[in-house]
Design a protein around this motif. Structure first.
Motif, PDB file in Angstrom:
ATOM      1  N   PRO A 378       0.861  -1.292  -0.218  1.00  0.00           N
ATOM      2  CA  PRO A 378      -0.247   0.058  -0.320  1.00  0.00           C
ATOM      3  C   PRO A 378       0.633   1.403  -0.051  1.00  0.00           C
ATOM      4  CG  PRO A 378      -0.260  -1.477   1.850  1.00  0.00           C
ATOM      5  CD  PRO A 378       0.396  -2.281   1.226  1.00  0.00           C
ATOM      6  N   TRP A 379       0.203   2.385  -0.331  1.00  0.00           N
ATOM      7  CA  TRP A 379       0.782   3.839  -0.906  1.00  0.00           C
ATOM      8  C   TRP A 379       0.999   4.490   0.804  1.00  0.00           C
ATOM      9  CZ3 TRP A 379      -0.903   8.267   0.964  1.00  0.00           C
ATOM     10  CH2 TRP A 379      -1.732   8.201   0.728  1.00  0.00           C
ATOM     11  N   ARG A 380       1.924   5.105   1.050  1.00  0.00           N
ATOM     12  CA  ARG A 380       2.877   5.783   2.773  1.00  0.00           C
ATOM     13  C   ARG A 380       1.996   7.347   2.145  1.00  0.00           C
ATOM     14  NH1 ARG A 380       6.715   0.620   4.086  1.00  0.00           N
ATOM     15  NH2 ARG A 380       4.710  -0.897   4.360  1.00  0.00           N
ATOM     16  N   GLN A 381       2.006   7.453   3.649  1.00  0.00           N
ATOM     17  CA  GLN A 381       2.036   9.028   3.382  1.00  0.00           C
ATOM     18  C   GLN A 381       3.833   9.112   3.937  1.00  0.00           C
ATOM     19  OE1 GLN A 381       0.078  11.486   3.897  1.00  0.00           O
ATOM     20  NE2 GLN A 381      -1.545  10.344   4.147  1.00  0.00           N
ATOM     21  N   GLY A 382       4.246  10.175   3.152  1.00  0.00           N
ATOM     22  CA  GLY A 382       5.058  10.782   2.547  1.00  0.00           C
ATOM     23  C   GLY A 382       5.968   9.904   1.371  1.00  0.00           C
ATOM     24  N   ASP A 383       5.239   8.967   0.939  1.00  0.00           N
ATOM     25  CA  ASP A 383       6.173   8.446  -0.287  1.00  0.00           C
ATOM     26  C   ASP A 383       6.122   9.680  -1.477  1.00  0.00           C
ATOM     27  OD1 ASP A 383       6.074   5.533   0.207  1.00  0.00           O
ATOM     28  OD2 ASP A 383       3.752   5.187  -0.090  1.00  0.00           O
ATOM     29  N   ARG A 384       7.345   9.485  -2.149  1.00  0.00           N
ATOM     30  CA  ARG A 384       7.478   9.997  -3.708  1.00  0.00           C
ATOM     31  C   ARG A 384       8.163   9.430  -4.817  1.00  0.00           C
ATOM     32  NH1 ARG A 384       8.508  15.611  -2.613  1.00  0.00           N
ATOM     33  NH2 ARG A 384       8.160  16.535  -0.044  1.00  0.00           N
ATOM     34  N   PHE A 385       7.346   9.717  -5.775  1.00  0.00           N
ATOM     35  CA  PHE A 385       7.732   9.362  -7.209  1.00  0.00           C
ATOM     36  C   PHE A 385       8.308  10.860  -7.985  1.00  0.00           C
ATOM     37  CE2 PHE A 385       3.603   9.584  -7.708  1.00  0.00           C
ATOM     38  CZ  PHE A 385       3.311   9.631  -9.315  1.00  0.00           C
ATOM     39  N   ARG A 386       8.623  10.003  -9.196  1.00  0.00           N
ATOM     40  CA  ARG A 386       8.616  10.901 -10.144  1.00  0.00           C
ATOM     41  C   ARG A 386       7.881  11.121 -11.344  1.00  0.00           C
ATOM     42  NH1 ARG A 386      14.507  12.199 -13.710  1.00  0.00           N
ATOM     43  NH2 ARG A 386      13.668  13.850 -15.417  1.00  0.00           N
ATOM     44  N   PRO A 387       7.053  11.741 -10.854  1.00  0.00           N
ATOM     45  CA  PRO A 387       5.721  11.117 -11.896  1.00  0.00           C
ATOM     46  C   PRO A 387       6.022  11.358 -13.774  1.00  0.00           C
ATOM     47  CG  PRO A 387       4.741  12.845 -10.243  1.00  0.00           C
ATOM     48  CD  PRO A 387       6.029  12.443 -10.346  1.00  0.00           C
ATOM     49  N   LEU A 390       7.692  15.170 -16.290  1.00  0.00           N
ATOM     50  CA  LEU A 390       7.980  15.754 -14.701  1.00  0.00           C
ATOM     51  C   LEU A 390       9.415  16.043 -14.290  1.00  0.00           C
ATOM     52  CD1 LEU A 390       5.273  16.184 -11.891  1.00  0.00           C
ATOM     53  CD2 LEU A 390       5.158  17.575 -14.317  1.00  0.00           C
ATOM     54  N   ASN A 391      10.128  16.757 -13.766  1.00  0.00           N
ATOM     55  CA  ASN A 391      11.481  17.266 -13.751  1.00  0.00           C
ATOM     56  C   ASN A 391      11.274  16.560 -12.818  1.00  0.00           C
ATOM     57  OD1 ASN A 391      12.506  16.977 -16.278  1.00  0.00           O
ATOM     58  ND2 ASN A 391      12.062  19.194 -16.151  1.00  0.00           N
ATOM     59  N   GLY A 392      10.652  16.667 -11.622  1.00  0.00           N
ATOM     60  CA  GLY A 392      10.366  16.766  -9.980  1.00  0.00           C
ATOM     61  C   GLY A 392      10.140  15.836  -9.449  1.00  0.00           C
ATOM     62  N   HIS A 393      10.148  15.747  -8.067  1.00  0.00           N
ATOM     63  CA  HIS A 393       9.331  14.211  -7.189  1.00  0.00           C
ATOM     64  C   HIS A 393       7.742  15.449  -6.940  1.00  0.00           C
ATOM     65  CE1 HIS A 393      13.393  12.650  -7.624  1.00  0.00           C
ATOM     66  NE2 HIS A 393      12.912  11.639  -7.370  1.00  0.00           N
ATOM     67  N   LYS A 394       7.522  14.248  -6.798  1.00  0.00           N
ATOM     68  CA  LYS A 394       5.990  14.886  -5.910  1.00  0.00           C
ATOM     69  C   LYS A 394       4.776  13.767  -4.975  1.00  0.00           C
ATOM     70  CE  LYS A 394       0.756  15.587  -7.880  1.00  0.00           C
ATOM     71  NZ  LYS A 394       1.609  16.669  -7.998  1.00  0.00           N
ATOM     72  N   LEU A 395       5.013  13.982  -4.351  1.00  0.00           N
ATOM     73  CA  LEU A 395       4.242  13.406  -3.148  1.00  0.00           C
ATOM     74  C   LEU A 395       2.770  12.248  -3.962  1.00  0.00           C
ATOM     75  CD1 LEU A 395       3.362  15.336  -0.268  1.00  0.00           C
ATOM     76  CD2 LEU A 395       5.290  13.115   0.032  1.00  0.00           C
ATOM     77  N   ASP A 398       0.145  13.938  -2.939  1.00  0.00           N
ATOM     78  CA  ASP A 398      -0.517  15.111  -3.899  1.00  0.00           C
ATOM     79  C   ASP A 398      -1.184  14.444  -5.195  1.00  0.00           C
ATOM     80  OD1 ASP A 398       0.079  17.172  -2.297  1.00  0.00           O
ATOM     81  OD2 ASP A 398       1.850  17.184  -2.685  1.00  0.00           O
ATOM     82  N   LEU A 399      -0.315  13.620  -5.746  1.00  0.00           N
ATOM     83  CA  LEU A 399      -1.550  13.237  -7.467  1.00  0.00           C
ATOM     84  C   LEU A 399      -2.215  12.406  -6.939  1.00  0.00           C
ATOM     85  CD1 LEU A 399      -1.143  12.006 -10.100  1.00  0.00           C
ATOM     86  CD2 LEU A 399      -0.166   9.220  -8.891  1.00  0.00           C
ATOM     87  N   LEU A 400      -2.962  12.214  -5.558  1.00  0.00           N
ATOM     88  CA  LEU A 400      -4.553  10.979  -5.805  1.00  0.00           C
ATOM     89  C   LEU A 400      -5.264  12.222  -4.557  1.00  0.00           C
ATOM     90  CD1 LEU A 400      -3.793   7.894  -3.169  1.00  0.00           C
ATOM     91  CD2 LEU A 400      -3.258   8.444  -5.004  1.00  0.00           C
ATOM     92  N   ASN A 401      -4.918  13.123  -5.138  1.00  0.00           N
ATOM     93  CA  ASN A 401      -5.905  14.639  -4.488  1.00  0.00           C
ATOM     94  C   ASN A 401      -5.938  14.390  -5.972  1.00  0.00           C
ATOM     95  OD1 ASN A 401      -5.844  14.154  -1.211  1.00  0.00           O
ATOM     96  ND2 ASN A 401      -4.262  15.160  -0.846  1.00  0.00           N
ATOM     97  N   ASP A 402      -5.464  14.719  -6.636  1.00  0.00           N
ATOM     98  CA  ASP A 402      -4.543  15.544  -8.204  1.00  0.00           C
ATOM     99  C   ASP A 402      -6.117  15.007  -8.789  1.00  0.00           C
ATOM    100  OD1 ASP A 402      -3.670  17.707  -7.377  1.00  0.00           O
ATOM    101  OD2 ASP A 402      -1.852  16.681  -8.558  1.00  0.00           O
ATOM    102  N   LEU A 403      -6.007  13.989  -8.558  1.00  0.00           N
ATOM    103  CA  LEU A 403      -6.953  12.814  -9.349  1.00  0.00           C
ATOM    104  C   LEU A 403      -8.651  13.419  -9.776  1.00  0.00           C
ATOM    105  CD1 LEU A 403      -4.530  10.374  -9.479  1.00  0.00           C
ATOM    106  CD2 LEU A 403      -4.814  11.543 -11.438  1.00  0.00           C
ATOM    107  N   LYS A 404      -8.165  13.755  -7.724  1.00  0.00           N
ATOM    108  CA  LYS A 404      -9.710  13.629  -7.135  1.00  0.00           C
ATOM    109  C   LYS A 404     -10.631  12.480  -6.506  1.00  0.00           C
ATOM    110  CE  LYS A 404     -10.738  18.012  -8.902  1.00  0.00           C
ATOM    111  NZ  LYS A 404     -10.410  18.797  -7.568  1.00  0.00           N
ATOM    112  N   GLU A 420      14.307   0.615  -3.630  1.00  0.00           N
ATOM    113  CA  GLU A 420      13.617   1.247  -2.073  1.00  0.00           C
ATOM    114  C   GLU A 420      12.769   2.580  -3.188  1.00  0.00           C
ATOM    115  OE1 GLU A 420      13.267   1.063   0.171  1.00  0.00           O
ATOM    116  OE2 GLU A 420      14.411  -0.883   0.207  1.00  0.00           O
ATOM    117  N   GLN A 421      12.436   2.454  -4.586  1.00  0.00           N
ATOM    118  CA  GLN A 421      12.281   3.534  -5.932  1.00  0.00           C
ATOM    119  C   GLN A 421      11.165   2.417  -6.122  1.00  0.00           C
ATOM    120  OE1 GLN A 421      15.495   4.478  -8.424  1.00  0.00           O
ATOM    121  NE2 GLN A 421      16.209   5.938  -7.694  1.00  0.00           N
TER     122      GLN A 421
END
Length: 452
Positions: A378-387, A390-395, A398-404, A420-421
């Motif tokens: 399961p995903w966990r709070q604090g998990d980050r990846f590079r969508p 995109l050049n930068g990383h994202k929580l 935040d992705l799940l919030n953006d997807l509503k 670990e990635q």
């Protein structure tokens, strides 16, 4: 006079029948000794229970012997127990008074069950009612805390609620009843004693008829509480919409109600929410959706349903999914993920005209960039990846919030890790670092099939 009023109070409130046997909680003090005498003179079946809390040394032992002798004189069953109250309070981090209360009532309940008594009678009286109301006021309370003590509730019977401390003392003098004086009653370190010694006398001085007006006031408050409860139940039934195992409170119905913070506070109290949270919930109704509030047992989300309706979604908290599926090689059969869905993996050399599948439930990754072990969890709070893109990383949050995503969709989301990635937020977005490029030689396609 006291005997007549005692019988009238019992009959009016239907506290017990002549054929019932009542367990009396007798400390040896004046109140409980008068109660025992009244039961005896009434000819009512009763037994006596006494608790030695071990708080006053030899004085406690003398109290226990005194009550035992009283039971023998009446010819009724006698029950005695002793507790290390100080140790019990320290173990649980509670006050001595709270520890004593918990210990004695647990023991009383055990006696009632074992000996089939109709209930436990305590010697609370009108002064106790006033002190309880005042004590509740100092801590903050609603209507329920302002009508004091019930005459009968949850197996506890209080047949002296009609009497004052003064009338009980007069009766004891008239009958020449011996009783024990608890030295702790004079100690002002206890909040109730301070109220008894310093506040109640001032109130009686302000209104000498206080003991006549108090019962009427308490009865009005009790009646008002009953009416408020009826209105709360009516409005809850009118507004609450069951959705599966959850409850939805539409905003348009909520905002039309008067005294909404109070209503929400009372509605949600059985679910463990506080009145402060109720105020915050009302404020959230004018803000963006997605805010969450939790009690020890439940959660409320300011949510938008698939129908487009917005409101508060109340649900019971379930244990967060906790699993880790580790792969040390490519599976040759579909991989079952906790009964929710299966994942198939297909590895092959990249064709010259290869185009990645754009279906979000399919991930096309560079097989040579993946590092074993692969992990699905399961995903966990604090998990980050590079969508992807995109050049930068994202929580991930935040992705799940953006997807509503809805609550259940968020909770069911899991990730695929390469070492670990995060390589793929499964069914949502792949990581840019694991995408298929012109240099990719070997592709792995992962496909999700959701179980119906």
């Amino acid at each position: 006079m006291l005997e007549r009023d005692f019988l009238g109070f019992i009959n009016d409130r239907k506290l017990f029948k002549p054929t019932d046997c009542v367990l009396l909680a007798v400390s040896g003090g004046i109140d409980s000794i008068v109660m025992a005498e009244l039961f005896h003179r009434l000819g009512q079946l009763f037994a006596i229970a006494h608790v030695n809390f071990g708080l006053r040394g030899p004085e406690s032992e003398t109290d226990a012997l005194f009550v035992k002798n009283k039971a023998e004189a009446y010819g009724v069953p006698f029950h005695l127990t002793q507790f290390d109250t100080t140790e019990f309070a320290a173990e649980r981090g509670i006050s001595i008074q709270m520890a004593a209360r918990d210990l004695r009532y647990a023991w009383f309940a055990q006696l009632v069950a074992e000996h089939h008594y109709v209930g436990v009678a305590t010697a609370h009286h009108q002064n106790d009612v006033l002190e309880t109301i005042l004590f509740n006021l100092t801590r903050g309370t609603g209507l329920a805390g302002l009508h004091g003590i019930a005459a009968s509730q949850n197996g506890i019977i209080r047949p002296l609620l009609f009497a004052t401390r003064a009338s009980i003392a007069t009766y004891a003098d008239e009958r020449k009843l011996a009783y024990r004086e608890d030295s702790s009653n004079a100690n002002d370190k206890y909040a109730r004693n301070r109220l008894r010694h310093h506040v109640v006398p001032v109130l009686v001085d302000l209104n000498p008829g206080l003991w006549q007006t108090l019962p009427r006031t308490v009865e009005r408050l009790r009646a008002a509480d009953v009416l408020v409860r009826l209105e709360l139940d009516r409005s809850w039934q009118e507004i609450a919409e069951p959705i599966g195992g959850e409850t939805f409170l539409p905003i348009e119905k909520l905002v039309a109600l008067p005294e909404l913070p109070f209503r929400l506070g009372e509605w949600l109290k059985p679910f463990g929410f506080t009145s402060d949270q109720a105020v915050q919930l009302v404020a959230s109704l004018t803000q963006e959706i997605g805010q969450r509030f939790e009690s020890p047992t439940h959660r409320i989300i300011h949510e938008r349903l698939s129908s487009g309706a917005t409101g508060l979604l109340l649900e019971e908290l379930s244990a967060a999914p906790d699993y880790e599926i580790k792969l040390t090689d490519w599976p040759k059969v579909p991989l079952d993920v906790t009964g929710q869905f299966t994942v198939t993996m297909d590895r092959f050399h990249k064709p010259e005209n290869f185009r990645p599948d754009t279906n979000p439930k399919v991930a096309c990754l560079d097989a040579d960039r993946l590092v074993f072990p692969l992990t699905i969890r399961p995903w966990r709070q604090g998990d980050r990846f590079r969508p992807l893109g995109l050049n930068g990383h994202k929580l991930v949050s935040d992705l799940l919030n953006d997807l509503k995503l809805s609550r259940s969709e968020r909770e069911q989301t899991c990730v695929l890790l390469s070492g670990e990635q995060i390589a793929w937020v499964i069914s949502r977005r792949i990581d840019h670092r694991f995408r298929v490029t012109n240099e990719t030689k070997s592709v792995v396609t992962l496909s999700v099939i959701v179980k119906s």
